[in-house]
Design a protein around this motif. Structure first.
Motif, mmCIF file in Angstrom:
data_model
loop_
_atom_site.group_PDB
_atom_site.id
_atom_site.type_symbol
_atom_site.label_atom_id
_atom_site.label_comp_id
_atom_site.label_asym_id
_atom_site.label_seq_id
_atom_site.Cartn_x
_atom_site.Cartn_y
_atom_site.Cartn_z
ATOM 1 N N HIS A 156 0.813 -1.212 0.000
ATOM 2 C CA HIS A 156 0.000 0.000 0.000
ATOM 3 C C HIS A 156 0.848 1.264 0.000
ATOM 4 N N SER A 157 2.155 1.129 0.240
ATOM 5 C CA SER A 157 3.010 2.308 0.208
ATOM 6 C C SER A 157 3.323 2.724 -1.226
ATOM 7 N N GLN A 158 3.073 1.837 -2.186
ATOM 8 C CA GLN A 158 3.272 2.164 -3.597
ATOM 9 C C GLN A 158 1.944 2.599 -4.204
ATOM 10 N N LYS A 159 2.006 3.504 -5.136
ATOM 11 C CA LYS A 159 0.815 3.895 -5.892
ATOM 12 C C LYS A 159 0.907 3.202 -7.252
ATOM 13 N N ARG A 160 -0.114 2.375 -7.536
ATOM 14 C CA ARG A 160 -0.083 1.587 -8.772
ATOM 15 C C ARG A 160 -1.442 1.626 -9.450
ATOM 16 N N LEU B 196 -7.016 1.872 -8.654
ATOM 17 C CA LEU B 196 -5.842 2.573 -8.140
ATOM 18 C C LEU B 196 -5.491 2.009 -6.772
ATOM 19 N N LEU B 197 -4.251 1.556 -6.621
ATOM 20 C CA LEU B 197 -3.787 0.990 -5.365
ATOM 21 C C LEU B 197 -2.851 1.978 -4.684
ATOM 22 N N GLY B 198 -2.999 2.120 -3.399
ATOM 23 C CA GLY B 198 -2.115 2.972 -2.620
ATOM 24 C C GLY B 198 -2.914 3.939 -1.773
ATOM 25 N N PHE B 199 -2.230 4.547 -0.854
ATOM 26 C CA PHE B 199 -2.909 5.514 0.006
ATOM 27 C C PHE B 199 -3.093 6.821 -0.750
ATOM 28 N N PRO B 200 -4.299 7.372 -0.721
ATOM 29 C CA PRO B 200 -4.510 8.682 -1.341
ATOM 30 C C PRO B 200 -3.665 9.710 -0.605
ATOM 31 N N ALA B 201 -3.366 10.786 -1.120
ATOM 32 C CA ALA B 201 -3.902 11.325 -2.353
ATOM 33 C C ALA B 201 -2.974 10.974 -3.523
#
Length: 70
Positions: free
Chosen positions: A16-20, A38-43
């Motif tokens: 979850h630390s990566q935006k994918r 979209l995977l990862g923590f917003p924003a």
């Protein structure tokens, strides 16, 4: 599969630390469908999403990324 049933097709290792961007495409009764996740923590950065729009557009011919107000 019967209607409204789920089946696990496999597992995808994630962080979850990566935006994918995940692109999904499937065919049912000869019709191809697609979606994205979209995977990862917003924003998420707008520039990143805008960079992904061509890939999302390529999933289906009826999605027009160039018609989105920016």
């Amino acid at each position: 599969m019967a209607a409204n049933e789920n089946a696990e097709l496999g597992k995808i290792p994630i962080s979850h630390s990566q935006k994918r961007l995940f692109l999904m495409q499937w065919t049912m009764d000869g019709v191809t469908y697609g979606n994205h996740y979209l995977l990862g923590f917003p924003a998420f950065a707008l520039a990143d999403y805008q960079g992904w729009l061509p890939q999302i557009t390529a999933l289906l011919n009826d999605f027009r990324a160039d018609e989105i107000d920016r």
